[in-house]
Write a protein that holds these residues in place. Structure first.
Motif, PDB file in Angstrom:
ATOM      1  N   UNK A 431      -4.443  15.984  34.891  1.00  0.00           N
ATOM      2  CA  UNK A 431      -4.833  14.919  33.983  1.00  0.00           C
ATOM      3  C   UNK A 431      -4.062  15.057  32.671  1.00  0.00           C
ATOM      4  N   UNK A 432      -3.919  13.926  31.992  1.00  0.00           N
ATOM      5  CA  UNK A 432      -3.222  13.894  30.707  1.00  0.00           C
ATOM      6  C   UNK A 432      -4.047  13.114  29.706  1.00  0.00           C
ATOM      7  N   UNK A 433      -3.987  13.542  28.441  1.00  0.00           N
ATOM      8  CA  UNK A 433      -4.522  12.762  27.332  1.00  0.00           C
ATOM      9  C   UNK A 433      -3.408  12.638  26.305  1.00  0.00           C
ATOM     10  N   UNK A 434      -3.217  11.429  25.775  1.00  0.00           N
ATOM     11  CA  UNK A 434      -2.103  11.159  24.866  1.00  0.00           C
ATOM     12  C   UNK A 434      -2.632  10.726  23.507  1.00  0.00           C
ATOM     13  N   UNK A 435      -1.869  11.080  22.459  1.00  0.00           N
ATOM     14  CA  UNK A 435      -2.192  10.697  21.083  1.00  0.00           C
ATOM     15  C   UNK A 435      -1.061   9.866  20.520  1.00  0.00           C
ATOM     16  N   UNK A 436      -1.421   8.689  19.975  1.00  0.00           N
ATOM     17  CA  UNK A 436      -0.456   7.855  19.277  1.00  0.00           C
ATOM     18  C   UNK A 436      -1.107   7.262  18.046  1.00  0.00           C
ATOM     19  N   UNK A 437      -1.835   8.104  17.322  1.00  0.00           N
ATOM     20  CA  UNK A 437      -2.659   7.678  16.208  1.00  0.00           C
ATOM     21  C   UNK A 437      -4.107   8.060  16.442  1.00  0.00           C
ATOM     22  N   UNK A 438      -4.517   8.071  17.708  1.00  0.00           N
ATOM     23  CA  UNK A 438      -5.819   8.577  18.125  1.00  0.00           C
ATOM     24  C   UNK A 438      -5.700   9.015  19.578  1.00  0.00           C
TER      25      UNK A 438
END
Length: 750
Positions: A431-438
């Motif tokens: 699994x992945x979680x990404x941040x681009x401001x949140x």
């Protein structure tokens, strides 16, 4: 600014008169002269036009000799104007005329010139062919001057083509012609070029001989300009020679205990710049060590004192800029600790507020110079992060999914405004979680299964690409990639199988290259690479002593042509293999991690001997830049205050007197105590000459040099104890010039 001269005015007037009187032969001649004056005045396009008009007139008049002369001037004017294809066209016509006329001397000259024009036009293969033919014609003619000129140009063509060895052969033959003709200025010039070509051919030991002779000739000719040029060339060779000598040899501190590391335990690496590498690991006593490489050599191992961790704990590292390093680990109480370097290590500090399994893996990254982020999986399987922007802001959860306690995390950033974190959950899905401001929701990647919490590898080659790696439950190494829009399906990498969930190391040297490394159950390290088209088959990075099963590896790259892989071998020592310019080099041990033996366990002693532990080739620091042989260098210090420093030196290859300096510096003593051994050696002679003491210019070619004296401080038991237990470094300084090579004061008067 264009310049108008009397000569230009006269040339223009002559052209005007010839036009008015209808003197076409005179006009052709006058136009060639005018083109030369226009070039001198910086009016290049007009110069080309005048020369072309002259050539056209000679062509109409059927005057082949005049046409050849005009074409030569057309080529010269076009070259000055940067119009190289036109220069080639004019010179090619000149070659054709001379070939048709069966004029070998004119043909040879035209061919050599054509080679120069073709090189300027970027047509290197044709340039070299023309230069070779021109040289061959000059050889048939037999004139030494023409042959030398052709060889000089041939060497330039070889140099432009990167064929430095053949360039050196051509320049060496040219130098031989000038030597036979006793043309010393031309010989000096050729010798400087020969030295440069040999250096480019990676033969600095041979390059120094002609380079030094050129300096001596220019000195004798009293040519300051030539001397300065030759000295600069010789200095460049000296720098390369100096870089090949062992500048320093350290005698290690005696009475030490070497740290041991758990075979196959984790390591962490980083590189601050092209000339730096650092490797971190926690030993079996829970102490964290770093070893660093700086400008070509591994400098040593350093203990990060002040806090301990579980033996073999995972380490996470990052660098925010060229002058900063940061290291993180989880201690035995589950607390996250950090240490940072800015010229020196500043000491351990706690990042409080949350606990993790002792020694658990952490992931960290820096998006820009003012930002750091660190993550871990706690005992409840939740992912927590903390971030720094001048200060640590506090732990926060990335909610929505849990993972095995202490699971491996991997993180990456595509640009300053993006971060991603990856892990394998209890259902065996990455699994992945990404941040681009949140932070976004956790997203499953593909359908293949991997052991829960197992290590993954990740790479971002550029802003629109992400790559993820793992070893699935069927023993297959797989990769998945994101292309700016979506994740694809997992693809196998090669056919070799590995233990599911084995640690892996990944690296990208540039945008079109990726590499992955794994250790199999037999302890053999394997690599595979992608080079913009496809993954290849696995290759083994052979080691005499394999690792202990599926060991952890760490990797890094300093530049596009370099990779390094690190691991901890069976004897509990850190080892590395490195790749450069297409080849993997042998595994080697990193500098030993040692700590002093407690004072009460050090036996008494009355004499300390520091010995240069190997025979070495050094380079003369004064006078010559060729190798000297040094052996049996030794310093003896006694508690009665006496000391003796000696070394055997031999001048093996130089053709004259030379001088050397050998230094020894004691480390960690409370009073200054440094030594220097200097001497001069003559040119090498036969063994019989050395045996009977025959001297060359006043010095023996080989002998033992010795200095001795008395130092009262040695009689102080406390200070002698420092000397008895300290390390020391033998140093040979970089090459320089001696005083008897004096540059000319000024250029000779004409």
């Amino acid at each position: 600014m264009a310049i108008t001269s009397n000569a230009l005015n006269e040339a223009q007037e002559r052209v005007r008169v010839c036009r008015e009187t209808g003197d076409r032969p005179g006009l052709a001649h006058a136009l060639v002269i005018l083109s030369s004056e226009l070039q001198t005045a910086g009016r290049h396009d007009e110069a080309v036009s005048a020369a072309r008009e002259a050539a056209a007139l000679y062509r109409e008049l059927g005057n082949s000799a005049g046409l050849v002369w005009a074409l030569e001037n057309v080529a010269n004017r076009c070259t000055a104007a940067g119009r190289y294809p036109e220069a080639v066209e004019a010179t090619q016509e000149r070659v054709d005329i001379q070939r048709a006329a069966q004029n070998p001397s004119g043909l040879a000259h035209a061919l050599v010139t054509l080679g120069s024009n073709l090189e300027s036009a970027g047509r290197l293969d044709e340039a070299l062919a023309a230069a070779l033919e021109g040289t061959a014609v000059y050889r048939e003619l037999g004139g030494s001057g023409g042959i030398a000129w052709a060889l000089q140009n041939l060497a330039r063509r070889y140099t432009a083509a990167g064929r430095y060895g053949q360039a050196a052969e051509a320049t060496g033959e040219e130098a031989g012609i000038h030597r036979a003709a006793q043309d010393r200025p031309a010989l000096a010039h050729a010798l400087v070029v020969l030295g440069s070509n040999l250096l480019s051919a990676d033969e600095p030991e041979q390059a120094v001989v002609p380079a030094r002779e050129s300096v001596e000739i220019y000195q004798a000719l009293n040519s300051l300009g030539g001397f300065t040029w030759a000295r600069q060339s010789l200095d460049r060779i000296g720098v390369v020679l100096a870089s090949r000598q062992p500048f320093e040899y350290t005698v290690p501190r005696p009475f030490t205990v070497e740290a041991s590391f758990a075979p196959g335990a984790p390591l962490a690496t980083l590189s601050r710049n092209d000339n730096h590498m650092e490797v971190f690991a926690v030993d079996t006593d829970g102490r964290m060590w770093t070893s660093w490489w700086w400008h070509g050599s591994w400098e040593g191992s350093f203990l990060l004192t002040g806090h301990s961790f579980p033996p073999g704990a995972h380490v996470a590292t990052l660098t925010r800029n060229d002058d900063h390093m940061e290291v993180f680990a989880v201690d035995g109480d589950g607390k996250v600790w950090g240490n940072w370097w800015h010229g020196e290590w500043k000491g351990w500090f706690e990042i409080p507020g949350h606990l993790f399994p002792p020694g658990a893996p952490l992931a960290c990254l820096s998006r820009n110079d003012d930002h750091m982020e660190v993550w871990g999986v706690d005992g409840d399987g939740k992912v927590w992060g903390n971030w720094w922007n001048g200060e640590w802001k506090g732990w926060f959860e990335i909610p929505g999914r849990t993972f095995p306690a202490g699971a491996h995390l991997v993180s990456l950033t595509r640009n300053d405004d993006h971060m991603e974190v990856y892990a394998v959950d209890e259902q065996r899905r990455p699994h992945a979680s990404a941040w681009g401001g949140e932070w976004g929701q956790w997203q499953a990647i593909g359908s293949y299964e991997f052991p829960p919490g197992s290590p993954l590898g990740a790479i971002s080659r550029h802003e629109d690409h992400l790559e993820l790696f793992g070893i699935d439950t069927n023993h297959q190494v797989r990769a998945n990639w994101w292309d700016g829009n979506t994740w694809h399906d997992w693809v196998p990498i090669g056919t070799r199988l590995f233990e599911p969930g084995s640690p892996m190391a990944t690296v990208s040297r540039h945008e079109d290259h990726m590499e992955v490394f794994v250790v199999d159950t037999d302890g053999q390290a394997w690599g595979n690479y992608w080079d913009s088209e496809d993954w290849h088959e696995w290759f083994r990075i052979r080691a005499e002593q394999p690792f202990a099963g599926p060991a952890h590896l760490a990797t890094m790259t300093r530049d596009d042509d370099h990779m390094e892989v690190f691991g901890i071998g069976r004897p509990g020592k850190r080892t590395a293999a490195w790749y450069m310019d297409g080849d993997w080099n042998d595994w080697f041990l990193l500098p030993a991690a040692t700590t002093p033996l407690p004072d009460e366990e050090i036996p008494p002693g009355h004499e300390r001997i520091f010995t240069l532990g190997r025979e070495i080739w050094v380079y003369s620091t004064v006078g010559m830049r060729l190798p000297l042989y040094c052996s049996e260098a030794q310093l003896i210090c006694r508690q009665d205050g006496s000391w003796r420093f000696n070394a055997f030196m031999r001048n093996t290859e130089t053709d004259g007197d030379c001088q050397f300096d050998l230094y020894l510096r004691l480390s960690g003593v409370s009073r200054p105590f440094d030594f220097r051994l200097s001497g001069e050696l003559g040119a090498p002679g036969d063994k019989e000459a050395a045996r009977i003491g025959r001297r060359s210019r006043g010095f023996l070619p080989e002998q033992r040099f010795q200095e001795e004296g008395h130092y009262d401080a040695l009689t102080d038991p406390a200070f002698f104890r420092e000397v008895y237990t300290c390390a020391a470094t033998f140093t040979i300084p970089p090459p320089g010039w001696n005083d008897y090579i004096v540059p000319p004061a000024e250029e000779p008067e004409e």
